[in-house]
Design a protein around this motif. Structure first.
Motif, PDB file in Angstrom:
ATOM      1  N   GLU A 183      -6.019 -14.208 -59.534  1.00 40.86           N
ATOM      2  CA  GLU A 183      -4.840 -15.033 -59.859  1.00 40.86           C
ATOM      3  C   GLU A 183      -4.912 -15.747 -61.196  1.00 40.86           C
ATOM      4  N   ASP A 184      -5.976 -16.505 -61.419  1.00 40.45           N
ATOM      5  CA  ASP A 184      -5.980 -17.352 -62.620  1.00 40.45           C
ATOM      6  C   ASP A 184      -7.404 -17.634 -63.107  1.00 40.45           C
ATOM      7  N   GLY A 185      -7.481 -18.327 -64.219  1.00 37.60           N
ATOM      8  CA  GLY A 185      -8.766 -18.624 -64.832  1.00 37.60           C
ATOM      9  C   GLY A 185      -9.627 -19.554 -63.989  1.00 37.60           C
ATOM     10  N   HIS A 186      -8.977 -20.411 -63.219  1.00 33.86           N
ATOM     11  CA  HIS A 186      -9.745 -21.380 -62.415  1.00 33.86           C
ATOM     12  C   HIS A 186     -10.554 -20.659 -61.342  1.00 33.86           C
ATOM     13  N   THR A 187      -9.910 -19.654 -60.744  1.00 34.80           N
ATOM     14  CA  THR A 187     -10.603 -18.882 -59.710  1.00 34.80           C
ATOM     15  C   THR A 187     -11.691 -18.014 -60.340  1.00 34.80           C
ATOM     16  N   SER A 198      -8.346 -29.782 -57.324  1.00 38.29           N
ATOM     17  CA  SER A 198      -7.409 -28.736 -56.924  1.00 38.29           C
ATOM     18  C   SER A 198      -7.100 -27.963 -58.192  1.00 38.29           C
ATOM     19  N   ARG A 199      -6.619 -26.737 -58.043  1.00 38.41           N
ATOM     20  CA  ARG A 199      -6.199 -26.048 -59.263  1.00 38.41           C
ATOM     21  C   ARG A 199      -5.037 -26.792 -59.925  1.00 38.41           C
ATOM     22  N   ASN A 200      -4.329 -27.586 -59.137  1.00 39.21           N
ATOM     23  CA  ASN A 200      -3.180 -28.314 -59.696  1.00 39.21           C
ATOM     24  C   ASN A 200      -3.604 -29.336 -60.755  1.00 39.21           C
ATOM     25  N   ASP A 201      -4.683 -30.062 -60.500  1.00 39.91           N
ATOM     26  CA  ASP A 201      -5.136 -30.988 -61.552  1.00 39.91           C
ATOM     27  C   ASP A 201      -6.047 -30.269 -62.549  1.00 39.91           C
ATOM     28  N   GLN A 202      -6.708 -29.213 -62.089  1.00 35.85           N
ATOM     29  CA  GLN A 202      -7.601 -28.459 -62.973  1.00 35.85           C
ATOM     30  C   GLN A 202      -6.812 -27.846 -64.140  1.00 35.85           C
ATOM     31  N   VAL A 203      -5.644 -27.282 -63.830  1.00 36.40           N
ATOM     32  CA  VAL A 203      -4.862 -26.630 -64.889  1.00 36.40           C
ATOM     33  C   VAL A 203      -4.359 -27.685 -65.879  1.00 36.40           C
ATOM     34  N   ILE A 204      -3.947 -28.842 -65.385  1.00 41.67           N
ATOM     35  CA  ILE A 204      -3.437 -29.869 -66.314  1.00 41.67           C
ATOM     36  C   ILE A 204      -4.576 -30.405 -67.179  1.00 41.67           C
ATOM     37  N   ASP A 255       1.820 -13.934 -66.053  1.00 38.89           N
ATOM     38  CA  ASP A 255       0.940 -13.696 -67.201  1.00 38.89           C
ATOM     39  C   ASP A 255      -0.256 -14.661 -67.215  1.00 38.89           C
ATOM     40  N   ASP A 256      -0.505 -15.305 -66.078  1.00 40.88           N
ATOM     41  CA  ASP A 256      -1.633 -16.249 -66.037  1.00 40.88           C
ATOM     42  C   ASP A 256      -2.977 -15.645 -66.469  1.00 40.88           C
ATOM     43  N   PRO A 257      -3.322 -14.417 -66.047  1.00 40.43           N
ATOM     44  CA  PRO A 257      -4.640 -13.905 -66.449  1.00 40.43           C
ATOM     45  C   PRO A 257      -4.806 -13.804 -67.967  1.00 40.43           C
ATOM     46  N   GLY A 274       5.660 -34.052 -57.379  1.00 36.55           N
ATOM     47  CA  GLY A 274       4.480 -33.249 -57.041  1.00 36.55           C
ATOM     48  C   GLY A 274       4.518 -31.849 -57.621  1.00 36.55           C
ATOM     49  N   TYR A 275       3.512 -31.069 -57.230  1.00 36.41           N
ATOM     50  CA  TYR A 275       3.359 -29.717 -57.778  1.00 36.41           C
ATOM     51  C   TYR A 275       4.370 -28.745 -57.189  1.00 36.41           C
ATOM     52  N   HIS A 276       4.890 -27.895 -58.073  1.00 35.52           N
ATOM     53  CA  HIS A 276       5.714 -26.751 -57.670  1.00 35.52           C
ATOM     54  C   HIS A 276       5.270 -25.584 -58.530  1.00 35.52           C
ATOM     55  N   ARG A 277       5.292 -24.395 -57.972  1.00 34.96           N
ATOM     56  CA  ARG A 277       4.812 -23.247 -58.745  1.00 34.96           C
ATOM     57  C   ARG A 277       5.687 -22.995 -59.973  1.00 34.96           C
ATOM     58  N   ASP A 278       6.928 -23.474 -59.947  1.00 35.70           N
ATOM     59  CA  ASP A 278       7.804 -23.367 -61.125  1.00 35.70           C
ATOM     60  C   ASP A 278       7.051 -23.792 -62.390  1.00 35.70           C
ATOM     61  N   LEU A 279       6.179 -24.796 -62.220  1.00 29.59           N
ATOM     62  CA  LEU A 279       5.526 -25.419 -63.376  1.00 29.59           C
ATOM     63  C   LEU A 279       4.614 -24.468 -64.134  1.00 29.59           C
ATOM     64  N   GLN A 280       4.195 -23.414 -63.447  1.00 28.43           N
ATOM     65  CA  GLN A 280       3.355 -22.417 -64.118  1.00 28.43           C
ATOM     66  C   GLN A 280       4.068 -21.869 -65.363  1.00 28.43           C
ATOM     67  N   ARG A 281       5.384 -21.817 -65.302  1.00 31.40           N
ATOM     68  CA  ARG A 281       6.136 -21.219 -66.404  1.00 31.40           C
ATOM     69  C   ARG A 281       6.288 -22.155 -67.609  1.00 31.40           C
ATOM     70  N   THR A 282       5.659 -23.330 -67.579  1.00 28.07           N
ATOM     71  CA  THR A 282       5.649 -24.183 -68.775  1.00 28.07           C
ATOM     72  C   THR A 282       4.530 -23.774 -69.737  1.00 28.07           C
ATOM     73  N   LYS A 283       3.638 -22.939 -69.232  1.00 27.21           N
ATOM     74  CA  LYS A 283       2.444 -22.606 -70.016  1.00 27.21           C
ATOM     75  C   LYS A 283       2.777 -21.765 -71.251  1.00 27.21           C
ATOM     76  N   ALA A 284       3.537 -20.695 -71.049  1.00 26.46           N
ATOM     77  CA  ALA A 284       3.835 -19.778 -72.160  1.00 26.46           C
ATOM     78  C   ALA A 284       4.610 -20.472 -73.282  1.00 26.46           C
ATOM     79  N   SER A 299       4.031 -35.148 -64.576  1.00 26.59           N
ATOM     80  CA  SER A 299       3.937 -35.141 -66.049  1.00 26.59           C
ATOM     81  C   SER A 299       4.036 -33.731 -66.611  1.00 26.59           C
ATOM     82  N   ARG A 300       3.832 -32.765 -65.752  1.00 28.53           N
ATOM     83  CA  ARG A 300       3.865 -31.387 -66.253  1.00 28.53           C
ATOM     84  C   ARG A 300       5.312 -31.022 -66.610  1.00 28.53           C
ATOM     85  N   GLY A 301       5.486 -30.366 -67.744  1.00 29.48           N
ATOM     86  CA  GLY A 301       6.846 -30.068 -68.190  1.00 29.48           C
ATOM     87  C   GLY A 301       7.329 -31.181 -69.114  1.00 29.48           C
TER      88      GLY A 301
HETATM   89  N1  ARG Z   1      -1.489 -21.086 -62.328  1.00 29.48           N
HETATM   90  C1  ARG Z   1      -1.104 -22.275 -61.670  1.00 29.48           C
HETATM   91  C2  ARG Z   1      -0.154 -23.092 -62.541  1.00 29.48           C
HETATM   92  O1  ARG Z   1      -0.189 -22.932 -63.697  1.00 29.48           O
HETATM   93  C3  ARG Z   1      -2.300 -23.094 -61.378  1.00 29.48           C
HETATM   94  C4  ARG Z   1      -2.099 -23.995 -60.210  1.00 29.48           C
HETATM   95  C5  ARG Z   1      -1.980 -23.167 -59.014  1.00 29.48           C
HETATM   96  N2  ARG Z   1      -1.770 -23.944 -57.879  1.00 29.48           N
HETATM   97  C6  ARG Z   1      -1.231 -23.435 -56.757  1.00 29.48           C
HETATM   98  N3  ARG Z   1      -1.102 -24.223 -55.780  1.00 29.48           N
HETATM   99  N4  ARG Z   1      -0.850 -22.200 -56.674  1.00 29.48           N
HETATM  100  O2  ARG Z   1       0.620 -23.848 -62.043  1.00 29.48           O
END
Ligand code: ARG
Length: 443
Positions: A82-86, A108-114, A22-24, A317-327, A231-233
């Motif tokens: 994929e997402d707002g950053h792109t 990176s989108r990883n720090d951009q999203v945070i 549901d990122d978009p 570090g970053y894992h895509r799992d973290l995307q699901r903290t947004k909702a 720190s995410r989550g």
């Molecule tokens: N939508 C992604 C998220 O919330 C943004 C970061 C994406 N980074 C990546 N390497 N795919 O986590």
């Protein structure tokens, strides 16, 4: 088009749809903040000589435009992107070409999203803190109005000792003040800068992270680039913990108002326009609003469990799992805003039937006061207790009940002044978080 695609690495459509999730839709709310963070980043890149004056002004112009569109919900994000950053990078590149292709330097989108999430949460938390202060304030006002309105005090849902309507309202106001302390703690986590940490390992460029932090009005940096991702989550958990505390304070009041406004009690009355009707029973006016307020802590606790549970087993570090903290974060903030708004109405407009409140004091509720009348006369407490237990005593005049209650925080006292001082301290705690980030275009 994905930023990472090429002719030979096209992703399967089903995999793309699943990973995008549901990122978009969710990122629409983050886009204005992504614009602000991008402007601070561009300004820094210019400062260290990586963008020309023209690049900087081109980007600021295009980001201003993107900001206005995003705030109006008119900067669409395609699944393909994929997402707002792109979507934002694509917009900038289309508007200003070369400078747009440089904006992702050092990030990176990883720090951009945070970065966007922190700014988004800072605004939302301040809004919720202001709404909580407003509600605490009306609770204090109404508590003062009913400081001497006697009603039974209950333990175990059985009549215990005399209390007042004001006592219930002041108690909720004091609870909210403690809850806002938790919000301020969450703001402390939100108000820290992350840009420059990139994917979690920085970049081999002399970035000026402090400058970005200052432009965004953040109090400090999250220093370690890996910690930023860790720190995410955890951040979302701190926010949801605070929101859960508020919801429990309000749920408890809602529960009491439901009970005490029922036919059997009749202490309180919800104005008709705050109640809802029944499709079958013509006479009904139901306190659905309060029942839904009562239910909100369960949802917030679920969301807290969701964001912290997601972290279990994750390495650094970053894992895509973290995307699901947004909702859960976004929904939790939304629920909290709504619950505060309706409780503001309910408390402002709550009717109090003073006669019904006073008439409800049963014979038993005077007995502890009878014991204390003996104690004030010099008898030992245990003696007096036994005496009254053996022969229950007469009711006590209500003025005397109020007159004999003098110590801090006891029913019948006006607690509005110390509580107001508590609210002033809250404002001092909120003040450093009110700094506005670089504003883009007309807000
Ligand atoms: N939508 C992604 C998220 O919330 C943004 C970061 C994406 N980074 C990546 N390497 N795919 O986590």
């Amino acid at each position: 088009m994905r930023l990472w695609d090429s002719a030979t690495t096209r992703v399967n459509d089903a995999i793309l749809a699943f990973t995008v999730g549901d990122d978009p839709e969710r990122d629409l709310a983050l886009l204005p903040y992504d614009c602000l963070a991008s402007a601070a980043h561009a300004d820094m890149l210019h400062g260290i000589g990586l963008l020309s004056d023209k690049d900087r002004s081109d980007l600021f112009g295009a980001l201003g435009e993107a900001y206005q569109l995003a705030r109006a919900g008119k900067l669409p994000i395609a699944t393909e992107q994929e997402d707002g950053h792109t979507a934002l990078e694509a917009f900038l590149t289309e508007k200003v070409g070369e400078a747009g292709r440089k904006i992702h330097t050092g990030r990176s989108r990883n720090d951009q999203v945070i970065a966007a999430l922190r700014l988004y949460a800072r605004d939302a938390l301040l809004e919720i803190a202001d709404a909580s202060v407003a509600l605490a304030s009306v609770l204090i006002d109404r508590g003062r109005e009913h400081a001497a309105t006697l009603m039974p005090g209950y333990t175990h849902t059985r009549q215990a000792m005399p209390s007042t309507v004001g006592q219930l309202l002041f108690a909720t106001g004091e609870g909210l003040i403690r809850d806002i302390d938790a919000l301020i703690l969450a703001l402390g986590h939100a108000n820290r800068s992350v840009l420059g940490s990139a994917s979690g390992y920085g970049v081999p460029l002399p970035l000026d992270r402090q400058r970005v932090s200052d432009s965004l009005g953040h109090l400090e940096l999250d220093l370690n680039s890996v910690f930023v991702q860790n720190s995410r989550g955890r951040f979302e958990g701190v926010v949801l913990f605070a929101l859960h505390q508020i919801s429990m304070t309000l749920s408890r009041l809602a529960s009491d108002l439901i009970l005490f406004s029922s036919e059997q009690f009749g202490f309180f009355e919800l104005p008709v326009d705050l109640t809802t009707g029944s499709s079958i029973m013509p006479q009904k006016r139901n306190p659905d609003v309060l029942e839904l307020v009562r239910a909100v802590p369960a949802s917030l606790l679920g969301r807290y469990a969701e964001v912290t549970g997601l972290l279990q087993g994750l390495g650094a570090g970053y894992h895509r799992d973290l995307q699901r903290t947004k909702a859960p974060l976004m929904d939790g903030l939304e629920d909290s805003r709504n619950v505060l708004a309706v409780m503001q109405l309910a408390v402002e407009r709550l009717g109090v039937n003073k006669e019904a409140c006073a008439a409800a004091l049963g014979d038993g509720i005077y007995q502890t006061d009878a014991v204390y009348a003996h104690v004030r006369g010099g008898e030992a407490f245990r003696e007096a207790y036994r005496k009254v237990k053996e022969s229950p005593q007469a009711r006590i005049d209500h003025d005397e009940l109020l007159r004999t209650r003098v110590h801090e925080g006891v029913p019948g006292t006006d607690q509005s002044e110390p509580l107001r001082r508590g609210l002033e301290r809250i404002q001092e705690g909120l003040a450093p978080h009110r700094a506005r980030p670089v504003s883009l275009g007309k807000a």
